[in-house]
Design a protein around this motif. Structure first.
Motif, short mmCIF file in Angstrom:
data_model
loop_
_atom_site.label_atom_id
_atom_site.label_comp_id
_atom_site.label_asym_id
_atom_site.label_seq_id
_atom_site.Cartn_x
_atom_site.Cartn_y
_atom_site.Cartn_z
N LEU A 118 0.95 -0.89 -0.10
CA LEU A 118 0.00 -0.11 0.15
C LEU A 118 0.71 1.26 0.12
CD1 LEU A 118 -1.97 -2.53 0.69
CD2 LEU A 118 -3.13 -0.74 2.44
N ASN A 119 0.65 1.97 -1.02
CA ASN A 119 1.63 3.17 -1.19
C ASN A 119 0.87 4.25 -0.63
OD1 ASN A 119 3.53 5.12 -1.97
ND2 ASN A 119 2.88 5.15 -4.05
N GLY A 120 1.05 4.41 0.80
CA GLY A 120 0.27 5.35 1.68
C GLY A 120 0.57 4.93 3.21
N PRO A 121 -0.26 5.67 3.89
CA PRO A 121 -0.48 5.27 5.44
C PRO A 121 -1.00 3.86 5.72
CG PRO A 121 -1.46 7.68 5.01
CD PRO A 121 -1.22 7.01 3.51
N PRO A 122 -0.34 3.39 6.59
CA PRO A 122 -0.69 1.96 6.86
C PRO A 122 -2.03 1.86 7.31
CG PRO A 122 1.04 2.63 8.44
CD PRO A 122 0.81 3.74 7.52
N LEU A 123 -2.68 0.67 7.44
CA LEU A 123 -3.95 0.66 7.97
C LEU A 123 -3.89 -0.15 9.37
CD1 LEU A 123 -5.76 -1.09 4.91
CD2 LEU A 123 -5.98 1.07 5.50
N ALA A 124 -4.82 0.12 10.06
CA ALA A 124 -4.80 -0.39 11.72
C ALA A 124 -4.90 -1.89 11.46
CB ALA A 124 -6.04 0.23 12.36
N SER A 125 -4.23 -2.46 12.17
CA SER A 125 -4.07 -3.97 12.20
C SER A 125 -5.31 -4.59 12.67
CB SER A 125 -2.96 -4.59 13.07
OG SER A 125 -3.07 -4.05 14.65
N SER A 126 -6.21 -3.65 13.63
CA SER A 126 -7.43 -4.26 14.07
C SER A 126 -8.64 -3.97 13.35
CB SER A 126 -7.60 -3.67 15.68
OG SER A 126 -7.54 -2.18 15.47
N SER A 127 -8.32 -3.01 12.24
CA SER A 127 -9.68 -2.50 11.55
C SER A 127 -10.00 -3.74 10.82
CB SER A 127 -9.19 -1.18 10.65
OG SER A 127 -8.35 -1.65 9.57
N ARG A 128 -11.44 -3.51 10.32
CA ARG A 128 -11.77 -4.57 9.60
C ARG A 128 -11.53 -4.11 7.91
NH1 ARG A 128 -18.26 -6.38 8.95
NH2 ARG A 128 -18.02 -7.89 7.18
N VAL A 129 -11.12 -4.73 7.04
CA VAL A 129 -10.78 -4.58 5.72
C VAL A 129 -11.15 -5.50 4.64
CG1 VAL A 129 -8.65 -4.47 4.28
CG2 VAL A 129 -8.40 -3.82 6.74
N SER A 130 -11.67 -4.86 3.82
CA SER A 130 -12.45 -5.42 2.75
C SER A 130 -11.90 -5.36 1.28
CB SER A 130 -14.03 -5.14 2.31
OG SER A 130 -13.99 -3.61 1.89
N LEU A 131 -11.69 -6.54 0.64
CA LEU A 131 -10.88 -6.41 -0.68
C LEU A 131 -11.79 -6.78 -1.68
CD1 LEU A 131 -8.24 -6.34 -2.81
CD2 LEU A 131 -7.97 -8.56 -2.03
#
Length: 438
Positions: free
Chosen positions: A41-54
């Motif tokens: 990800l070319n930008g700020p990292p995502l929170a490890s605890s957040s729900r991520v959808s692809l």
């Protein structure tokens, strides 16, 4: 009896019980041995605890997650549009909100090259969701900001969320004040670029909603009258007989697209017992088939006394051109769209001699993966958790283990259906790691 022998025998029994309990807790299967970084990800990292959808739309992939940001993150976020400025309700906030911590939803996009560019971000603790028309020709980003209800003819949903629209697969977004999407709609799906269907639990009862202009205006059909015309008489008789013990009736619903003009759904009438020792009982299941036609009311075909069916997750998304699988307890079912029936395909294996039930499941053309739970001797709200994979559609299952950090960032199957994808951190960036199943 000799007390010493009795004590010795008791100790052996206790040791055996403890040993068996430990045996049940021991994980089975080999850990996934190989992994490779396939994206960053070319930008700020995502929170490890957040729900991520692809989500995938052809070669285009969109990944949405959250991050708690402060002023020091501003430089990284300003590389992409701050979408708050597009939403009037969000644009009225103070001009410098970065002095305080703010939960932001980050939208990344990739074209299969491995690099995900930051496309934009928007604030909101409750997260955002993404709905696309066929092939992703138009994408709708549903924010976590409620929209003020506007007067209408009573057919449109009673509530909606502020929405952004993209016609270039997420590269740019525009405010869309006319599209009505989001809560309380369920199972929303675009059958065509303009035809959209959804379910809504309304004050008047369960409604089937149909739009023929891309979710700008909706027409509603009261499903209770179509599927359960006998409900009032049945409910009255139930209260006179079974309702005296406090039992209640509940009606649940599902909806699945078939093609660009047809859908099928099920509703089941359940006796809800207030006695914790009793199980709820499904009294009857009915199937309803719907055919849509522009300028005319939907045509219904109702089948009473249908075979009981699995229930979808409340936030499930379905597409007309994709197979549909559901799980119930330890069973896996597949929807036969031609026959409008569910076929049992497999059951989850036992673990250390104990039956299992399925918590999560991922399906592809080449493999299925399930996460199962099983009771064990020392169960106190804790269960034996095991992952299984199958390449022969559930005829044989292979157990495996994944590290906790992989499970925390798990995205599901890759496009090939040969591996699992998971988010990880490396040098301050979020990367996507691929774990082959073999």
């Amino acid at each position: 009896m000799n007390l010493r022998l009795l004590a010795s025998g008791t100790a052996i029994v206790i040791a055996g019980v403890i040993g068996y309990g430990i045996y049940q807790l021991a994980p089975i299967g080999k850990p996934l041995a190989r992994s490779e970084v396939i994206g960053e990800l070319n930008g700020p990292p995502l929170a490890s605890s957040s729900r991520v959808s692809l989500q995938r739309f052809g070669e285009r992939q969109l990944l949405i997650g959250q991050r708690l940001v402060t002023g020091k993150d501003m430089a990284g976020l300003e590389k992409a549009p701050l979408l708050d400025a597009l939403v009037p309700a969000l644009n009225t906030r103070p001009q410098n909100p970065w002095q305080l911590a703010d939960t932001r939803n980050l939208i990344y996009g990739g074209q299969g090259t491995g690099v995900f560019e930051l496309l934009g971000s928007i604030s909101g603790d409750t997260g955002v969701s993404l709905i696309g028309s066929p092939q992703g020709r138009t994408l709708y980003l549903i924010t976590g900001t409620p929209r003020s209800p506007s007067p209408g003819n009573g057919s449109d949903p009673s509530a909606a969320w502020e929405t952004l629209r993209s016609t270039d697969q997420g590269k740019t977004w525009a405010y869309d004040p006319d599209t009505v999407l989001g809560a309380p709609l369920q199972y929303t799906v675009f059958l065509t670029q303009d035809r959209v269907i959804a379910l809504e639990r309304h004050d008047t009862g369960q409604r089937l909603l149909v739009s023929e202009d891309g979710a700008r205006h909706w027409s509603a059909t009261l499903l209770d009258e179509q599927v359960w015309p006998d409900a009032q008489a049945f409910d009255r008789a139930f209260q006179e007989k079974d309702g005296k013990d406090g039992s209640q009736l509940a009606y649940d619903w599902s909806l699945y697209p078939l093609d660009d003009r047809r859908a099928v759904g099920w509703s089941w009438r359940t006796r809800i017992s207030l006695n914790a020792a009793e199980r709820n009982e499904v009294l009857e299941t009915r199937r309803f088939e719907v055919e849509f036609q522009h300028g005319a009311s939907p045509a219904f075909r109702i089948t009473p006394h249908a075979t009981p069916v699995p229930a979808p997750a409340p936030d499930a998304r379905f597409a007309p051109d994709e197979p549909v699988f559901e799980t119930s307890g330890n069973a896996i079912f597949e929807l036969d769209k031609a026959e409008r029936t569910w076929h049992p395909r497999s059951v989850s294996p036992t673990v250390q001699g104990k039956p299992t039930w399925i918590g999560d499941a991922w399906f592809s053309r080449n493999a299925w993966v399930i996460k199962t739970y099983a009771d064990h001797l020392f169960s106190f709200n804790e269960y034996t958790k095991t992952y299984f994979a199958t390449r022969d559609q559930g005829k044989t299952w292979t157990p495996f283990q994944i590290p906790q950090e992989v499970e925390t960032g798990l995205l599901g199957m890759d496009a090939s259906g040969e591996a699992l994808l998971s988010l990880a951190e490396r040098d301050g960036k979020t990367v996507i790691r691929r774990y082959p199943l073999d």
